[in-house]
Write an enzyme that holds these catalytic residues in place. Structure first.
Site, PDB file in Angstrom:
ATOM      1  N   HIS A  27      10.651  -2.989  -8.301  1.00  0.00           N
ATOM      2  CA  HIS A  27       9.445  -2.299  -8.737  1.00  0.00           C
ATOM      3  C   HIS A  27       8.187  -2.815  -8.039  1.00  0.00           C
ATOM      4  O   HIS A  27       7.143  -2.165  -8.089  1.00  0.00           O
ATOM      5  CB  HIS A  27       9.295  -2.379 -10.269  1.00  0.00           C
TER       6      HIS A  27
ATOM      7  N   GLY B 266       1.596  -9.660 -11.384  1.00  0.00           N
ATOM      8  CA  GLY B 266       1.531 -10.288 -10.076  1.00  0.00           C
ATOM      9  C   GLY B 266       2.602 -11.337  -9.895  1.00  0.00           C
ATOM     10  O   GLY B 266       2.904 -11.755  -8.777  1.00  0.00           O
ATOM     11  N   ASN B 267       3.211 -11.790 -11.015  1.00  0.00           N
ATOM     12  CA  ASN B 267       4.295 -12.770 -10.953  1.00  0.00           C
ATOM     13  C   ASN B 267       5.647 -12.123 -10.612  1.00  0.00           C
ATOM     14  O   ASN B 267       6.613 -12.822 -10.310  1.00  0.00           O
ATOM     15  CB  ASN B 267       4.458 -13.503 -12.288  1.00  0.00           C
ATOM     16  N   SER B 268       5.748 -10.804 -10.699  1.00  0.00           N
ATOM     17  CA  SER B 268       7.016 -10.133 -10.439  1.00  0.00           C
ATOM     18  C   SER B 268       7.575 -10.521  -9.086  1.00  0.00           C
ATOM     19  O   SER B 268       6.872 -10.459  -8.072  1.00  0.00           O
ATOM     20  CB  SER B 268       6.824  -8.611 -10.468  1.00  0.00           C
TER      21      SER B 268
ATOM     22  N   GLY C 224      36.467   1.890 -16.511  1.00  0.00           N
ATOM     23  CA  GLY C 224      36.873   3.197 -17.012  1.00  0.00           C
ATOM     24  C   GLY C 224      37.035   3.272 -18.516  1.00  0.00           C
ATOM     25  O   GLY C 224      37.937   3.949 -19.013  1.00  0.00           O
TER      26      GLY C 224
ATOM     27  N   GLU D   5       0.853  -1.183   0.000  1.00  0.00           N
ATOM     28  CA  GLU D   5       0.000   0.000   0.000  1.00  0.00           C
ATOM     29  C   GLU D   5       0.883   1.224   0.000  1.00  0.00           C
ATOM     30  O   GLU D   5       1.892   1.270   0.711  1.00  0.00           O
ATOM     31  CB  GLU D   5      -0.922   0.023   1.230  1.00  0.00           C
TER      32      GLU D   5
ATOM     33  N   ASP E  27      16.873  -4.064 -10.491  1.00  0.00           N
ATOM     34  CA  ASP E  27      15.488  -4.346 -10.111  1.00  0.00           C
ATOM     35  C   ASP E  27      15.401  -5.455  -9.062  1.00  0.00           C
ATOM     36  O   ASP E  27      14.487  -6.290  -9.097  1.00  0.00           O
ATOM     37  CB  ASP E  27      14.630  -4.702 -11.326  1.00  0.00           C
TER      38      ASP E  27
ATOM     39  N   ILE F  76       7.733  -9.134 -18.944  1.00  0.00           N
ATOM     40  CA  ILE F  76       7.324  -9.860 -20.145  1.00  0.00           C
ATOM     41  C   ILE F  76       7.401  -8.919 -21.347  1.00  0.00           C
ATOM     42  O   ILE F  76       7.336  -7.701 -21.209  1.00  0.00           O
ATOM     43  CB  ILE F  76       5.890 -10.422 -20.025  1.00  0.00           C
TER      44      ILE F  76
END
Length: 507
Positions: A141, A245-247, A303, A86, A171, A265
């Site tokens: 995320h 929702g699979n993340s 570098g 939330e 991520d 995806i």
């Protein structure tokens, strides 16, 4: 009829818009790491002639693993959690926004100032328990900006979680149960480097909030980069069905080992279309350990500016056709690469004993190594194989490396129709934001539309540093070296913070 463009969809869900039936292929299961025991199958009489002297080999180990797949899933399912977040979202709304009279000239004055209003936005994702003490791996995320994070176990119990650390560049995020139960089951890490194409994998997560969903697929590709999702990309591509929702969920092999963290995806619709990406477990584990130990991720620094080796560039730099590697387009002063003797035009072929064939590979190899790590680097210079050793610096040190004087003013005729050049001076440096490390060069001040210069992909603001491997400080230098070229011209440019080689046709 216009085609919908392909897009990368991150798989954290902020709401369930619709439900679509899912179908997934049932591919042949292959487990190359398992010990193989062969079973001979007798050919059909009609096929005996064509199969003379040949036996069809079938791995009984693969057959057994396929039969044991439900047991494997049952073992790892308790290690995958649902994540509910939330976050407060501040929006500006009209005080008459919810009224049928809002903005009406009699019942609601137009132009009334909008007022801030906070709303709670919910999000869904998945995570993987990797330590029985309560450490959970997921995607950055999924939890970015969240005010509260709740973890739901496979048996329905809910717990609050806190953020240990995040790494937006890959991520990856690491969470911890605020009050971990005693019966948490951690998944075992597998070797993502050992995955083979067509090896079977299982994706486990909470698509659309549907907890404990399992899909079967194969490894479609490895080492996917340049997707534009995050800075460090080395994705496993799979056709196991994954959806919003699979993340942060688990990608496991048929031994029940974690080999990837499901992340995104490739889709025209925003839903599953057979192409999913997972962060390799080896990369995720290294980042997790750094976040747990220090709260941040320290990345190695070489570098160098690098670019892909093209046939045109290989010809211009006289690199053998069989060579594979990454072209060095610039070396930063006082960097590890400079101290090791690397130069513009070198072709890096391997680092730390592992070959590199693309800029993304080299970036990942260096970025995933700890600063201070000593590595061997192999490269080609003018066709000659060379090696050197260097100690990687820290990426945090990179911003402070730059020095050098400006260039000389001057104008001269351009070697290309429609191209205006001017020697780099203090005024142009400030205007084009050219750093002091670029000591001299010739700025492209104008490119006439439709001219020969525009067809050469040159842009206003480019700074020509070299022509045919020779430094230039005036438009006259550019014209002289350009006109002396035969067939093609090798130009080194400074463009938008990077140096790149370009091969252009000579007059």
């Amino acid at each position: 009829m216009r085609r919908a463009p392909w897009m990368i969809a991150m798989l954290a869900a902020t709401g369930v818009a619709c439900f679509q039936p899912e179908t997934s292929p049932d591919p042949e299961v292959s487990s190359p790491a398992a010990e193989e025991a062969s079973v001979k199958m007798e050919p059909h009489p009609d096929e005996a002639a064509g199969a003379a002297g040949q036996d069809l080999q079938v791995s009984s180990a693969e057959m057994a693993m396929r039969l044991e797949l439900p047991d494997v899933v049952e073992k790892v399912m308790p290690s995958v959690v649902g994540i509910n977040t939330e976050r407060s979202v501040r929006q500006m709304v009209s005080p008459f926004g919810g009224s049928p009279f809002g903005g009406h000239p009699f019942f609601g004055p137009r132009g009334m100032p909008q007022q801030p209003q906070e709303r709670v936005q919910e999000g869904l994702g998945s995570g993987v328990i990797v330590d029985a003490e309560g450490i959970v791996l997921t995607n950055n995320h999924v939890i970015e900006g969240a005010d509260t994070i709740r973890l739901t176990l496979n048996d329905g119990r809910e717990f609050e979680a806190e953020v240990v650390g995040t790494d937006p560049q890959s991520d990856i995020a690491v969470l911890r149960f605020k009050e971990a139960p005693d019966d948490l089951k951690a998944i075992e890490f597998g070797d993502s480097d050992a995955l083979r194409l067509a090896e079977s994998v299982v994706a486990i997560g909470n698509p659309f909030g549907l907890s404990s969903t399992v899909t079967l697929g194969i490894v479609s590709a490895k080492g996917r980069g340049n997707m534009g999702i995050v800075d460090y990309e080395d994705f496993i591509q799979t056709d196991a069905a994954i959806n919003p929702g699979n993340s942060g969920g688990a990608l496991v092999n048929l031994r029940g080992e974690l080999v990837g963290i499901n992340t995104a995806i490739l889709s025209k619709s925003g839903g599953y279309q057979g192409v999913g990406f997972a962060i390799p477990s080896k990369m995720a584990r290294g980042i997790m350990e750094s976040l747990v130990e220090t709260g941040k991720v320290s990345r190695g620094w070489l570098g160098v500016m690098i670019q892909e080796l093209t046939p045109q560039l290989a010809s211009a730099l006289e690199i053998p056709e069989s060579a594979r590697g990454v072209v060095v387009s610039d070396v930063q002063p006082e960097s590890p690469a400079a101290r090791a003797g690397l130069q513009r035009g070198d072709l890096i072929t391997s680092i730390a004993g592992r070959s590199v064939t693309s800029p993304g590979e080299l970036k990942n190899r260096v970025g995933m190594a700890q600063p201070g790590t000593e590595v061997e680097i192999a490269y080609l210079r003018e066709g000659q194989a060379m090696k050197g050793r260097l100690e990687l610096g820290s990426l945090e040190d990179a911003a402070g490396v730059a020095s050098g004087p400006g260039g000389a003013p001057g104008f001269a005729p351009s070697p290309v129709e429609g191209l205006s050049l001017q020697a780099l001076n203090d005024q142009l440096r400030a205007q084009l934001r050219v750093p002091p490390a670029v000591r001299q060069g010739v700025a492209v001040t104008e490119v006439e539309p439709g001219s020969e210069a525009s067809r050469l992909r040159l842009r206003p603001g480019d700074v020509i540093l070299e022509v045919n491997r020779r430094p230039v400080s005036s438009p006259a230098d550019v014209s002289q070296l350009w006109q002396a070229s035969r067939g093609q011209v090798l130009v080194l440019l400074y463009r938008q913070g990077a140096t790149i080689f370009m091969t252009l046709p000579a007059n």
